[in-house]
Design a protein around this motif. Sequence first.
Motif, mmCIF file in Angstrom:
data_model
loop_
_atom_site.group_PDB
_atom_site.id
_atom_site.type_symbol
_atom_site.label_atom_id
_atom_site.label_comp_id
_atom_site.label_asym_id
_atom_site.label_seq_id
_atom_site.Cartn_x
_atom_site.Cartn_y
_atom_site.Cartn_z
ATOM 1 N N THR A 221 46.180 -1.620 25.782
ATOM 2 C CA THR A 221 45.022 -1.101 26.514
ATOM 3 C C THR A 221 44.107 -0.373 25.541
ATOM 4 N N ASP A 222 42.823 -0.620 25.665
ATOM 5 C CA ASP A 222 41.825 0.062 24.851
ATOM 6 C C ASP A 222 41.970 1.577 25.044
ATOM 7 N N HIS A 223 41.820 2.326 23.957
ATOM 8 C CA HIS A 223 41.963 3.796 24.019
ATOM 9 C C HIS A 223 41.138 4.408 25.146
ATOM 10 N N ALA A 224 39.921 3.954 25.307
ATOM 11 C CA ALA A 224 39.006 4.544 26.296
ATOM 12 C C ALA A 224 39.426 4.273 27.738
ATOM 13 N N TYR A 225 40.378 3.357 27.941
ATOM 14 C CA TYR A 225 40.778 2.970 29.296
ATOM 15 C C TYR A 225 42.206 3.388 29.631
ATOM 16 N N GLU A 226 42.839 4.134 28.745
ATOM 17 C CA GLU A 226 44.207 4.583 29.002
ATOM 18 C C GLU A 226 44.245 5.536 30.193
ATOM 19 N N GLY A 227 45.396 5.567 30.857
ATOM 20 C CA GLY A 227 45.596 6.507 31.960
ATOM 21 C C GLY A 227 44.976 6.090 33.275
ATOM 22 N N GLN A 228 44.516 4.848 33.372
ATOM 23 C CA GLN A 228 43.884 4.367 34.599
ATOM 24 C C GLN A 228 44.786 3.423 35.387
ATOM 25 N N GLY A 229 46.023 3.258 34.956
ATOM 26 C CA GLY A 229 46.962 2.411 35.679
ATOM 27 C C GLY A 229 46.747 0.921 35.486
ATOM 28 N N LEU A 230 46.073 0.529 34.415
ATOM 29 C CA LEU A 230 45.774 -0.896 34.223
ATOM 30 C C LEU A 230 47.023 -1.724 33.948
ATOM 31 N N VAL B 287 42.885 -11.157 21.540
ATOM 32 C CA VAL B 287 43.372 -11.104 20.155
ATOM 33 C C VAL B 287 42.845 -9.847 19.459
ATOM 34 N N ALA B 288 41.589 -9.511 19.671
ATOM 35 C CA ALA B 288 41.018 -8.296 19.066
ATOM 36 C C ALA B 288 41.729 -7.050 19.574
ATOM 37 N N LEU B 289 42.028 -7.007 20.872
ATOM 38 C CA LEU B 289 42.720 -5.850 21.447
ATOM 39 C C LEU B 289 44.144 -5.750 20.914
ATOM 40 N N VAL B 290 44.836 -6.875 20.824
ATOM 41 C CA VAL B 290 46.194 -6.887 20.266
ATOM 42 C C VAL B 290 46.164 -6.401 18.816
ATOM 43 N N GLU B 291 45.206 -6.877 18.053
ATOM 44 C CA GLU B 291 45.105 -6.462 16.650
ATOM 45 C C GLU B 291 44.848 -4.958 16.536
ATOM 46 N N ASP C 125 33.080 -5.418 32.792
ATOM 47 C CA ASP C 125 31.776 -5.978 32.419
ATOM 48 C C ASP C 125 31.918 -7.069 31.356
ATOM 49 N N GLY C 126 32.903 -7.962 31.546
ATOM 50 C CA GLY C 126 33.105 -9.093 30.647
ATOM 51 C C GLY C 126 33.932 -8.791 29.412
ATOM 52 N N ARG C 127 34.313 -7.552 29.228
ATOM 53 C CA ARG C 127 35.078 -7.136 28.037
ATOM 54 C C ARG C 127 36.538 -6.916 28.392
ATOM 55 N N VAL C 128 37.448 -7.524 27.617
ATOM 56 C CA VAL C 128 38.886 -7.332 27.826
ATOM 57 C C VAL C 128 39.245 -5.916 27.370
ATOM 58 N N VAL C 129 39.776 -5.096 28.318
ATOM 59 C CA VAL C 129 40.116 -3.709 28.003
ATOM 60 C C VAL C 129 41.615 -3.441 28.118
ATOM 61 N N SER C 130 42.367 -4.389 28.661
ATOM 62 C CA SER C 130 43.815 -4.277 28.739
ATOM 63 C C SER C 130 44.380 -5.680 28.899
ATOM 64 N N THR C 131 45.605 -5.872 28.417
ATOM 65 C CA THR C 131 46.194 -7.204 28.471
ATOM 66 C C THR C 131 47.711 -7.128 28.518
#
Length: 100
Positions: free
Chosen positions: A83-92, A17-21, A52-58
């Motif tokens: 996808t979290d900004h810091a994790y973009e471009g990794q094919g998630l 929900v936090a990532l979607v927001e 590490d337990g944190r949702v970074v893409s959904t």
Amino acid sequence: MSITIRPCSDSDVAGVVALVEDRIGEEDAPEARLVLEDPAYDLTRWSVAVDDGRVVSTMGTYPMTARLGISEVPAAMVEFVATDHAYEGQGLVRQQFDYH
């Protein structure tokens, strides 16, 4: 960094929900929460990438049936892709499509 692609679980809901927001918009976060907390919704239809337990893409999928002429085939609508900004471009997102 060890990212795992897996089905969403109850413990992931707040992170999703936090990532979607953050990435899609605050107006979409309540809808995502409603779907994820609905006991009739199969959480395996929603995937997460977790670092590490944190949702970074959904990504959420909604099953449906498509009709092609006289044939019906299983299909799905894809929503809430973020996808979290810091994790973009990794094919998630691509890996989550593979998961589904």
